[in-house]
Design a protein around this motif. Structure first.
Motif, short mmCIF file in Angstrom:
data_model
loop_
_atom_site.label_atom_id
_atom_site.label_comp_id
_atom_site.label_asym_id
_atom_site.label_seq_id
_atom_site.Cartn_x
_atom_site.Cartn_y
_atom_site.Cartn_z
N ASP A 148 0.83 -1.21 0.00
CA ASP A 148 0.00 0.00 0.00
C ASP A 148 0.87 1.26 0.00
OD1 ASP A 148 -2.55 -1.26 0.04
OD2 ASP A 148 -2.28 -1.71 2.17
N ILE A 149 2.05 1.16 0.56
CA ILE A 149 2.95 2.32 0.60
C ILE A 149 3.44 2.66 -0.80
CG2 ILE A 149 5.17 3.16 1.45
CD1 ILE A 149 4.76 1.42 3.92
N ASP A 150 3.81 1.62 -1.55
CA ASP A 150 4.35 1.84 -2.90
C ASP A 150 3.28 1.82 -3.98
OD1 ASP A 150 7.25 1.83 -2.22
OD2 ASP A 150 6.80 -0.20 -1.56
N ASN A 151 2.04 1.47 -3.59
CA ASN A 151 0.95 1.37 -4.57
C ASN A 151 1.32 0.45 -5.73
OD1 ASN A 151 -0.81 3.24 -3.22
ND2 ASN A 151 0.50 4.89 -3.98
N SER A 152 1.86 -0.71 -5.37
CA SER A 152 2.31 -1.64 -6.40
C SER A 152 2.44 -3.04 -5.81
CB SER A 152 3.67 -1.20 -6.96
OG SER A 152 4.16 -2.15 -7.88
N VAL A 153 2.32 -4.02 -6.70
CA VAL A 153 2.69 -5.39 -6.34
C VAL A 153 4.18 -5.41 -6.02
CG1 VAL A 153 2.93 -7.72 -7.25
CG2 VAL A 153 0.85 -6.42 -7.71
N LYS A 154 4.57 -6.18 -5.02
CA LYS A 154 5.96 -6.18 -4.58
C LYS A 154 6.88 -6.95 -5.53
CE LYS A 154 4.81 -5.89 0.35
NZ LYS A 154 4.94 -6.55 1.67
N PHE A 155 6.34 -7.95 -6.21
CA PHE A 155 7.19 -8.85 -6.98
C PHE A 155 6.76 -8.89 -8.45
CE2 PHE A 155 6.26 -10.60 -2.72
CZ PHE A 155 7.48 -10.30 -2.11
N ILE A 156 7.67 -9.27 -9.30
CA ILE A 156 7.41 -9.38 -10.73
C ILE A 156 7.21 -10.85 -11.09
CG2 ILE A 156 8.42 -9.07 -13.03
CD1 ILE A 156 9.92 -6.64 -11.89
N HIS A 157 6.13 -11.13 -11.78
CA HIS A 157 5.81 -12.51 -12.18
C HIS A 157 6.64 -12.86 -13.42
CE1 HIS A 157 3.78 -16.17 -12.97
NE2 HIS A 157 2.63 -15.88 -12.36
N PRO A 158 7.59 -13.83 -13.30
CA PRO A 158 8.47 -14.13 -14.44
C PRO A 158 7.81 -14.83 -15.61
CG PRO A 158 8.89 -15.63 -12.62
CD PRO A 158 7.92 -14.61 -12.11
N LYS A 159 6.58 -15.30 -15.43
CA LYS A 159 5.88 -15.91 -16.56
C LYS A 159 5.11 -14.87 -17.38
CE LYS A 159 5.14 -20.63 -14.81
NZ LYS A 159 4.11 -21.67 -14.49
N PHE A 160 4.93 -13.68 -16.83
CA PHE A 160 4.14 -12.66 -17.51
C PHE A 160 4.96 -11.44 -17.92
CE2 PHE A 160 0.94 -15.26 -15.65
CZ PHE A 160 -0.18 -15.12 -16.44
N PHE A 161 6.13 -11.26 -17.31
CA PHE A 161 6.98 -10.12 -17.64
C PHE A 161 8.43 -10.60 -17.75
CE2 PHE A 161 3.47 -8.64 -14.98
CZ PHE A 161 2.92 -7.64 -15.78
N ARG A 203 9.37 -0.95 -10.60
CA ARG A 203 8.98 -2.34 -10.33
C ARG A 203 10.20 -3.20 -10.04
NH1 ARG A 203 5.48 -5.02 -14.64
NH2 ARG A 203 5.05 -6.39 -12.88
N LEU A 204 11.26 -3.01 -10.81
CA LEU A 204 12.47 -3.77 -10.58
C LEU A 204 13.09 -3.43 -9.22
CD1 LEU A 204 13.95 -3.54 -14.18
CD2 LEU A 204 13.29 -5.65 -13.02
N SER A 205 13.06 -2.16 -8.86
CA SER A 205 13.62 -1.74 -7.57
C SER A 205 12.84 -2.36 -6.42
CB SER A 205 13.60 -0.21 -7.45
OG SER A 205 14.44 0.38 -8.41
N LEU A 206 11.51 -2.39 -6.54
CA LEU A 206 10.68 -2.99 -5.49
C LEU A 206 10.94 -4.49 -5.39
CD1 LEU A 206 7.25 -1.18 -6.04
CD2 LEU A 206 8.92 -0.76 -4.24
N HIS A 207 11.05 -5.14 -6.51
CA HIS A 207 11.32 -6.58 -6.54
C HIS A 207 12.63 -6.89 -5.82
CE1 HIS A 207 10.94 -10.62 -8.47
NE2 HIS A 207 12.26 -10.58 -8.44
N ILE A 208 13.66 -6.13 -6.14
CA ILE A 208 14.97 -6.32 -5.52
C ILE A 208 14.91 -6.04 -4.02
CG2 ILE A 208 17.30 -5.34 -5.37
CD1 ILE A 208 17.10 -4.90 -8.45
N LYS A 209 14.17 -4.98 -3.65
CA LYS A 209 14.09 -4.61 -2.23
C LYS A 209 13.32 -5.63 -1.41
CE LYS A 209 11.11 -1.49 -0.79
NZ LYS A 209 10.43 -0.22 -0.47
#
Length: 300
Positions: A148-161, A203-209
């Motif tokens: 909710d803080i970042d207004n984004s999904v935390k992780f990237i789905h490797p089958k879709f992106f 998105r990449l930064s959030l995934h890494i974090k």
């Protein structure tokens, strides 16, 4: 990291004539009648899955299958024979040599749910929701999904992106003192090719974090680095030659996101480390000569 977009199933079916849901519905499990009753609702949920994944700035609505959660989880955790065969194949028979989520050089041994099964149980046996991953990523992801803080999904789905494959890794090695060869300071930097838009960078930064990838890299390369120091002290070959050979074998096609390759490059480009290996080789030479036994000839 790996690009798994070719593994995404576009027709809700696997390679067999029936989808995974059909395998569950045709089983002899005691509770299969209860699954049959919600079949149509599940099919509608499956059709909406891609919308949920691609709308990564929107927190998915609460699942309407929470009352059936234990039923749905039972078909994953105690899957019927034919369905279990598919689960085991996806878990154990892949050819991945690194984790699709973080890039750890290993064979991922855990098959886990991208949308957590406790929060969205309708996707327990939906193949697009299952991704092989390492234990570190599985533990970090757990039941976490949206920020909710970042207004984004935390992780990237490797089958879709395919974004994760563009993350590069550079490592710099420093030492606090000349005597601290076994206490390196690793500086880890993530790189991206030019042209990545600002949303994808976020998105990449959030995934890494949220996966804490930098900490996991540091743990891995520290152990690997100390291993090569031990090799240099115990073996009879020159470690930099071995590192160069491994780089040639692994560093192909511009694939610069491998943790071990990034470490080997940092090591062979660090004068302090190379001088250390050279000094060990000199000591070995001296030791080799000192071990020569001279045979004394005497006149008869």
């Amino acid at each position: 990291m790996l690009d798994l977009t070719s593994m995404k199933i576009n027709d809700n079916n696997d390679n067999n004539d029936n989808g995974w849901l059909e395998l569950a519905l045709s089983s002899n499990k005691d509770n299969v009648k209860n699954l049959i009753e919600i079949k149509d609702r599940l099919i509608l949920a499956y059709k909406n899955y891609e919308n949920i994944i691609t709308e990564y700035t929107t927190n998915p609505i609460k699942s309407t299958f929470l009352q059936e959660r234990e039923l749905l989880k039972s078909f994953y955790e105690k899957a019927p024979k034919n369905l279990n065969r598919n689960l085991l194949e996806q878990r154990n028979e892949h050819l991945f040599e690194q984790c699709p989520f973080c890039g750890r050089p290993c064979k991922p041994s855990i098959l886990d749910h991208f949308l957590p099964k406790d929060l969205w149980p309708e996707f327990c046996i939906f193949p697009n929701n299952l991704v092989s991953q390492c234990d570190k990523c599985s533990t970090k992801k757990w039941s976490h999904y949206y920020s909710d803080i970042d207004n984004s999904v935390k992780f990237i789905h490797p089958k879709f992106f395919n974004l994760l494959q563009y993350i590069g890794i550079q490592i710099e090695i420093n030492f606090p003192s000349p005597e601290s060869i076994k206490q390196p300071d690793f500086i880890i930097t993530f790189t991206l090719p030019r042209g990545i838009n600002i949303n994808d960078k976020k998105r990449l930064s959030l995934h890494i974090k949220y996966l804490d990838i930098k900490t996991h890299i540091r743990e891995y390369i520290t152990e690997n680095y100390l291993y090569w120091l031990r090799v240099s002290e115990q073996k009879r070959y020159y470690v930099p030659d071995s590192l160069n050979q491994r780089i040639k074998e692994s560093y192909t096609g511009g694939n610069n996101n491998r943790w071990d390759v990034a470490l080997y490059l940092a090591m062979i480009n660090n004068d302090f480390i190379i001088n250390h290996f050279d000094s060990i080789e000199i000591k070995k030479e001296i030791q080799d000569h000192s071990d020569i036994k001279l045979e004394i000839l005497t006149e008869e």
